[in-house]
Design a protein around this motif. Sequence first.
Motif, PDB file in Angstrom:
ATOM      1  N   ASN A  58       5.185  -2.586   8.834  1.00 39.78           N
ATOM      2  CA  ASN A  58       4.392  -3.951   8.181  1.00 39.78           C
ATOM      3  C   ASN A  58       4.568  -5.218   7.526  1.00 39.78           C
ATOM      4  O   ASN A  58       4.268  -5.966   7.495  1.00 39.78           O
ATOM      5  CB  ASN A  58       2.876  -3.792   7.781  1.00 39.78           C
ATOM      6  N   ALA A  59       5.386  -4.589   6.509  1.00 39.93           N
ATOM      7  CA  ALA A  59       5.827  -5.140   5.469  1.00 39.93           C
ATOM      8  C   ALA A  59       7.039  -5.958   5.211  1.00 39.93           C
ATOM      9  O   ALA A  59       7.526  -7.175   4.874  1.00 39.93           O
ATOM     10  CB  ALA A  59       6.893  -4.148   4.235  1.00 39.93           C
ATOM     11  N   VAL A  60       8.042  -5.352   6.065  1.00 41.82           N
ATOM     12  CA  VAL A  60       8.794  -6.333   7.314  1.00 41.82           C
ATOM     13  C   VAL A  60       8.396  -7.880   8.412  1.00 41.82           C
ATOM     14  O   VAL A  60       8.643  -8.481   8.315  1.00 41.82           O
ATOM     15  CB  VAL A  60       9.643  -5.096   8.033  1.00 41.82           C
ATOM     16  N   ARG A  61       7.410  -6.917   8.856  1.00 41.08           N
ATOM     17  CA  ARG A  61       6.495  -8.080  10.224  1.00 41.08           C
ATOM     18  C   ARG A  61       5.483  -8.986   9.219  1.00 41.08           C
ATOM     19  O   ARG A  61       6.000  -9.970   9.913  1.00 41.08           O
ATOM     20  CB  ARG A  61       6.293  -6.965  10.966  1.00 41.08           C
ATOM     21  N   HIS A  62       5.326  -8.587   9.034  1.00 42.49           N
ATOM     22  CA  HIS A  62       3.528  -8.993   8.015  1.00 42.49           C
ATOM     23  C   HIS A  62       3.333  -9.531   6.644  1.00 42.49           C
ATOM     24  O   HIS A  62       3.250 -11.027   6.312  1.00 42.49           O
ATOM     25  CB  HIS A  62       2.541  -8.572   8.128  1.00 42.49           C
ATOM     26  N   GLY A  63       4.817  -8.849   5.894  1.00 42.52           N
ATOM     27  CA  GLY A  63       5.149  -9.275   4.518  1.00 42.52           C
ATOM     28  C   GLY A  63       5.923 -10.258   4.465  1.00 42.52           C
ATOM     29  O   GLY A  63       6.367 -10.369   3.052  1.00 42.52           O
ATOM     30  N   ARG A  64       7.081 -10.253   4.789  1.00 40.43           N
ATOM     31  CA  ARG A  64       8.339 -10.932   4.019  1.00 40.43           C
ATOM     32  C   ARG A  64       8.003 -12.309   4.376  1.00 40.43           C
ATOM     33  O   ARG A  64       7.527 -13.158   5.049  1.00 40.43           O
ATOM     34  CB  ARG A  64       8.840 -10.911   5.979  1.00 40.43           C
ATOM     35  N   VAL A  65       9.040 -12.779   3.326  1.00 40.57           N
ATOM     36  CA  VAL A  65       9.127 -13.704   2.205  1.00 40.57           C
ATOM     37  C   VAL A  65      10.586 -14.170   2.319  1.00 40.57           C
ATOM     38  O   VAL A  65      11.065 -13.052   1.931  1.00 40.57           O
ATOM     39  CB  VAL A  65       8.114 -14.131   1.021  1.00 40.57           C
ATOM     40  N   PRO A  66      11.287 -14.406   3.220  1.00 43.73           N
ATOM     41  CA  PRO A  66      12.349 -15.342   3.341  1.00 43.73           C
ATOM     42  C   PRO A  66      13.292 -14.411   1.398  1.00 43.73           C
ATOM     43  O   PRO A  66      12.642 -15.899   0.932  1.00 43.73           O
ATOM     44  CB  PRO A  66      13.385 -16.313   3.627  1.00 43.73           C
ATOM     45  N   GLY A  67      14.446 -14.099   1.609  1.00 42.51           N
ATOM     46  CA  GLY A  67      14.808 -13.902   0.095  1.00 42.51           C
ATOM     47  C   GLY A  67      14.248 -12.588  -0.639  1.00 42.51           C
ATOM     48  O   GLY A  67      14.686 -12.707  -1.976  1.00 42.51           O
ATOM     49  N   ARG A  68      13.316 -12.323  -0.401  1.00 45.84           N
ATOM     50  CA  ARG A  68      12.309 -11.387  -1.244  1.00 45.84           C
ATOM     51  C   ARG A  68      12.550  -9.863  -0.342  1.00 45.84           C
ATOM     52  O   ARG A  68      12.320  -9.735   0.809  1.00 45.84           O
ATOM     53  CB  ARG A  68      11.029 -11.884  -0.991  1.00 45.84           C
ATOM     54  N   ASP A  69      12.527  -9.155  -1.512  1.00 39.12           N
ATOM     55  CA  ASP A  69      12.630  -7.639  -0.813  1.00 39.12           C
ATOM     56  C   ASP A  69      11.428  -6.503  -0.590  1.00 39.12           C
ATOM     57  O   ASP A  69      10.019  -7.631  -1.737  1.00 39.12           O
ATOM     58  CB  ASP A  69      13.589  -6.675  -0.982  1.00 39.12           C
ATOM     59  N   PHE A  70      11.234  -5.598   0.170  1.00 35.19           N
ATOM     60  CA  PHE A  70      10.061  -5.057  -0.663  1.00 35.19           C
ATOM     61  C   PHE A  70      10.190  -3.850  -0.501  1.00 35.19           C
ATOM     62  O   PHE A  70      11.371  -3.127  -1.113  1.00 35.19           O
ATOM     63  CB  PHE A  70       9.639  -4.531   1.159  1.00 35.19           C
ATOM     64  N   ARG A  71       9.163  -2.935  -1.486  1.00 30.95           N
ATOM     65  CA  ARG A  71       9.096  -1.789  -2.539  1.00 30.95           C
ATOM     66  C   ARG A  71       9.049  -0.145  -1.974  1.00 30.95           C
ATOM     67  O   ARG A  71       7.439   0.123  -1.534  1.00 30.95           O
ATOM     68  CB  ARG A  71       9.200  -2.423  -3.843  1.00 30.95           C
ATOM     69  N   LEU A  72       9.179   0.598  -1.768  1.00 26.69           N
ATOM     70  CA  LEU A  72       8.464   2.265  -1.628  1.00 26.69           C
ATOM     71  C   LEU A  72       8.715   2.548  -2.655  1.00 26.69           C
ATOM     72  O   LEU A  72       9.680   2.688  -3.934  1.00 26.69           O
ATOM     73  CB  LEU A  72       9.487   2.415  -1.246  1.00 26.69           C
ATOM     74  N   ARG A  73       7.445   3.454  -3.242  1.00 27.56           N
ATOM     75  CA  ARG A  73       7.537   4.176  -3.646  1.00 27.56           C
ATOM     76  C   ARG A  73       6.429   5.745  -4.115  1.00 27.56           C
ATOM     77  O   ARG A  73       5.630   5.449  -2.843  1.00 27.56           O
ATOM     78  CB  ARG A  73       7.104   3.841  -5.311  1.00 27.56           C
ATOM     79  N   LEU A  74       7.292   6.542  -3.687  1.00 29.66           N
ATOM     80  CA  LEU A  74       6.512   7.806  -3.382  1.00 29.66           C
ATOM     81  C   LEU A  74       6.601   8.031  -4.832  1.00 29.66           C
ATOM     82  O   LEU A  74       7.098   8.890  -5.326  1.00 29.66           O
ATOM     83  CB  LEU A  74       7.622   8.654  -2.859  1.00 29.66           C
ATOM     84  N   THR A  75       5.069   8.990  -5.259  1.00 30.58           N
ATOM     85  CA  THR A  75       4.553   9.863  -6.004  1.00 30.58           C
ATOM     86  C   THR A  75       3.309  11.077  -5.798  1.00 30.58           C
ATOM     87  O   THR A  75       2.814  11.277  -4.982  1.00 30.58           O
ATOM     88  CB  THR A  75       3.638   9.106  -6.981  1.00 30.58           C
ATOM     89  N   LEU A  76       4.529  12.649  -5.404  1.00 28.67           N
ATOM     90  CA  LEU A  76       4.370  13.292  -5.189  1.00 28.67           C
ATOM     91  C   LEU A  76       3.777  14.776  -6.422  1.00 28.67           C
ATOM     92  O   LEU A  76       3.855  14.555  -7.817  1.00 28.67           O
ATOM     93  CB  LEU A  76       5.401  14.477  -5.129  1.00 28.67           C
ATOM     94  N   ARG A  77       2.043  14.127  -6.268  1.00 29.63           N
ATOM     95  CA  ARG A  77       1.733  15.466  -7.635  1.00 29.63           C
ATOM     96  C   ARG A  77       1.290  16.499  -7.468  1.00 29.63           C
ATOM     97  O   ARG A  77       1.654  16.669  -6.143  1.00 29.63           O
ATOM     98  CB  ARG A  77      -0.023  14.273  -7.940  1.00 29.63           C
ATOM     99  N   ALA A  78       1.175  17.380  -8.278  1.00 30.21           N
ATOM    100  CA  ALA A  78       1.035  18.626  -7.688  1.00 30.21           C
ATOM    101  C   ALA A  78       0.302  19.510  -7.459  1.00 30.21           C
ATOM    102  O   ALA A  78       0.698  20.100  -7.033  1.00 30.21           O
ATOM    103  CB  ALA A  78       0.406  19.740  -9.956  1.00 30.21           C
ATOM    104  N   GLY A  79      -0.642  18.930  -6.782  1.00 28.03           N
ATOM    105  CA  GLY A  79      -2.023  19.323  -5.879  1.00 28.03           C
ATOM    106  C   GLY A  79      -1.018  19.182  -4.697  1.00 28.03           C
ATOM    107  O   GLY A  79      -1.929  19.437  -3.248  1.00 28.03           O
ATOM    108  N   ARG A  80       0.236  18.259  -3.926  1.00 33.18           N
ATOM    109  CA  ARG A  80       0.787  18.345  -3.019  1.00 33.18           C
ATOM    110  C   ARG A  80       0.103  16.807  -2.618  1.00 33.18           C
ATOM    111  O   ARG A  80       0.052  17.383  -1.163  1.00 33.18           O
ATOM    112  CB  ARG A  80       0.727  19.771  -2.516  1.00 33.18           C
ATOM    113  N   THR A  81       0.191  16.481  -3.159  1.00 31.19           N
ATOM    114  CA  THR A  81      -1.090  15.104  -2.651  1.00 31.19           C
ATOM    115  C   THR A  81       0.913  14.092  -2.899  1.00 31.19           C
ATOM    116  O   THR A  81       1.055  13.559  -3.916  1.00 31.19           O
ATOM    117  CB  THR A  81      -2.337  14.242  -3.514  1.00 31.19           C
ATOM    118  N   LEU A  82       1.121  13.254  -1.813  1.00 29.06           N
ATOM    119  CA  LEU A  82       1.812  12.410  -1.551  1.00 29.06           C
ATOM    120  C   LEU A  82       1.326  11.001  -1.621  1.00 29.06           C
ATOM    121  O   LEU A  82       0.376  11.031  -0.867  1.00 29.06           O
ATOM    122  CB  LEU A  82       2.885  12.479  -0.616  1.00 29.06           C
TER     123      LEU A  82
END
Length: 151
Positions: A58-82
């Motif tokens: 969706n970021a690539v298809r609907h959120g793209r602006v030429p010359g700008r990237d997208f960022r992925l962040r993963l945070t794994l909490r102690a309760g095993r929630t990502l």
Amino acid sequence: MSQKSPTQAPPLARHFAVQLSATRRGARLARLLTERQLDAWGEPYDEAAQVVAELASNAVRHGRVPGRDFRLRLTLRAGRTLRVEVTDARGDRVPRVPDPVAEDAEGGRGLRIVAAYADHWGVTAAPAGAKTVWAEVALGAAEGPPDRGRS
């Protein structure tokens, strides 16, 4: 005098972040990197990888602006929630779950997939007119088989 090694507590949270090109290749790489990172953390990854694939697509298809990237962040909490966060450059295009689509439609199911796998998801504003679409996914019971969710 005997020396005892200090007991090491597991980290409260683990983090991974990467900036990727807003291309189909970047979206595929987001999924692969998620699989590898969760595997390195010893966690199942199938459901989370599916959520990342949809949000990155969706970021690539609907959120793209030429010359700008997208960022992925993963945070794994102690309760095993990502917590998965995908930030793209189009803050003016806020995603929503569409009305039901026809069986033969080529699109329109991505956010339904995210909603099915995620416990919660939403959108927040990000700096520079961008937006972050996030989802929280429970990674399963701690007593599950060690190879659960791995391909």
